[in-house]
Design a protein around this motif. Sequence first.
Motif, PDB file in Angstrom:
ATOM      1  N   ALA A   1       0.942  -1.144  -0.060  1.00 21.90           N
ATOM      2  CA  ALA A   1      -0.070  -0.019   0.049  1.00 21.90           C
ATOM      3  C   ALA A   1       1.025   1.134  -0.091  1.00 21.90           C
ATOM      4  CB  ALA A   1      -0.943   0.063   1.142  1.00 21.90           C
ATOM      5  N   LEU A   2       1.977   1.248   0.708  1.00 23.77           N
ATOM      6  CA  LEU A   2       2.810   2.213   0.522  1.00 23.77           C
ATOM      7  C   LEU A   2       3.627   2.401  -0.859  1.00 23.77           C
ATOM      8  CD1 LEU A   2       4.511   2.244   4.472  1.00 23.77           C
ATOM      9  CD2 LEU A   2       3.054   3.742   3.306  1.00 23.77           C
ATOM     10  N   VAL A   3       3.892   1.316  -1.158  1.00 25.86           N
ATOM     11  CA  VAL A   3       4.533   1.496  -2.472  1.00 25.86           C
ATOM     12  C   VAL A   3       3.539   1.989  -3.506  1.00 25.86           C
ATOM     13  CG1 VAL A   3       5.583  -0.020  -4.542  1.00 25.86           C
ATOM     14  CG2 VAL A   3       6.082  -0.388  -2.261  1.00 25.86           C
ATOM     15  N   ILE A   4       2.341   1.437  -3.670  1.00 23.16           N
ATOM     16  CA  ILE A   4       1.204   2.250  -4.153  1.00 23.16           C
ATOM     17  C   ILE A   4       1.204   3.938  -4.190  1.00 23.16           C
ATOM     18  CG2 ILE A   4      -1.274   2.416  -4.972  1.00 23.16           C
ATOM     19  CD1 ILE A   4      -1.110  -0.713  -4.481  1.00 23.16           C
ATOM     20  N   ALA A   5       1.005   4.177  -2.838  1.00 23.50           N
ATOM     21  CA  ALA A   5       1.200   5.255  -2.549  1.00 23.50           C
ATOM     22  C   ALA A   5       2.102   6.334  -3.026  1.00 23.50           C
ATOM     23  CB  ALA A   5       1.058   5.643  -1.134  1.00 23.50           C
ATOM     24  N   ASN A   6       3.489   5.664  -3.121  1.00 25.25           N
ATOM     25  CA  ASN A   6       4.611   6.597  -3.495  1.00 25.25           C
ATOM     26  C   ASN A   6       4.462   6.433  -5.036  1.00 25.25           C
ATOM     27  OD1 ASN A   6       5.952   6.786  -1.251  1.00 25.25           O
ATOM     28  ND2 ASN A   6       6.907   4.925  -1.152  1.00 25.25           N
ATOM     29  N   GLN A   7       3.939   5.505  -5.794  1.00 20.72           N
ATOM     30  CA  GLN A   7       3.787   5.593  -7.206  1.00 20.72           C
ATOM     31  C   GLN A   7       2.734   6.641  -7.456  1.00 20.72           C
ATOM     32  OE1 GLN A   7       3.090   1.580  -8.304  1.00 20.72           O
ATOM     33  NE2 GLN A   7       4.970   1.323  -8.758  1.00 20.72           N
ATOM     34  N   LEU A   8       1.760   7.021  -6.727  1.00 22.87           N
ATOM     35  CA  LEU A   8       0.654   7.862  -7.120  1.00 22.87           C
ATOM     36  C   LEU A   8       1.349   9.386  -6.645  1.00 22.87           C
ATOM     37  CD1 LEU A   8      -2.290   8.716  -7.285  1.00 22.87           C
ATOM     38  CD2 LEU A   8      -2.366   8.457  -4.653  1.00 22.87           C
ATOM     39  N   ALA A   9       2.275   9.365  -5.833  1.00 18.34           N
ATOM     40  CA  ALA A   9       2.575  10.769  -5.520  1.00 18.34           C
ATOM     41  C   ALA A   9       3.650  10.966  -6.901  1.00 18.34           C
ATOM     42  CB  ALA A   9       3.540  10.628  -4.422  1.00 18.34           C
ATOM     43  N   ALA A  10       4.399  10.014  -7.232  1.00 14.51           N
ATOM     44  CA  ALA A  10       5.312  10.167  -8.372  1.00 14.51           C
ATOM     45  C   ALA A  10       4.597  10.733  -9.698  1.00 14.51           C
ATOM     46  CB  ALA A  10       6.083   9.009  -8.664  1.00 14.51           C
ATOM     47  N   SER A  11       3.431   9.866  -9.967  1.00 15.64           N
ATOM     48  CA  SER A  11       2.677  10.223 -10.964  1.00 15.64           C
ATOM     49  C   SER A  11       1.900  11.495 -10.685  1.00 15.64           C
ATOM     50  CB  SER A  11       1.492   9.200 -11.343  1.00 15.64           C
ATOM     51  OG  SER A  11       0.539   9.331 -10.343  1.00 15.64           O
ATOM     52  N   LEU A  12       1.563  12.107  -9.776  1.00 14.12           N
ATOM     53  CA  LEU A  12       1.112  13.379  -9.393  1.00 14.12           C
ATOM     54  C   LEU A  12       1.929  14.600  -9.775  1.00 14.12           C
ATOM     55  CD1 LEU A  12      -1.352  12.894  -6.437  1.00 14.12           C
ATOM     56  CD2 LEU A  12      -2.040  13.158  -8.929  1.00 14.12           C
ATOM     57  N   VAL A  13       3.428  14.162  -9.368  1.00 14.86           N
ATOM     58  CA  VAL A  13       4.339  15.105  -9.444  1.00 14.86           C
ATOM     59  C   VAL A  13       4.932  15.268 -10.740  1.00 14.86           C
ATOM     60  CG1 VAL A  13       6.559  16.023  -8.741  1.00 14.86           C
ATOM     61  CG2 VAL A  13       4.761  15.097  -7.035  1.00 14.86           C
TER      62      VAL A  13
END
Length: 117
Positions: free
Chosen positions: A99-111
């Motif tokens: 879940a943390l890995v998915i959240a990190n990928q979400l943050a990267a895709s937003l930035v």
Amino acid sequence: MTAAERHPKLLYWAGVALGPLAWGINLQGVYALAHFSCETTKLTGTIMSVALAIVALAGTAISARAVRRGVGAEWADAQGGGPRTFMAWLGVGSGVLFALVIANQLAASLVISPCLR
């Protein structure tokens, strides 16, 4: 082995299976949607990532519930219940990690802009 005996054993594996499955779907989905996100701004990748992070956390909750349910069974079980409890704790940790890995990928895709290739 009856279906009633097999069902609780699958609960121990929920976090181990759902976390990596959700991450794999998220990773492939974000890459597949990157081309379409460049042309128009869409929130599909963000919605998909949030939904799959919830799926990974659901696997964590199912494994955690299996740990709580199996605590009393360790004393009643002749084998001690050690492998099942270990697998459930592994599922809890795995689900949180993915879940943390998915959240990190979400943050990267937003930035990062999807048009940068």
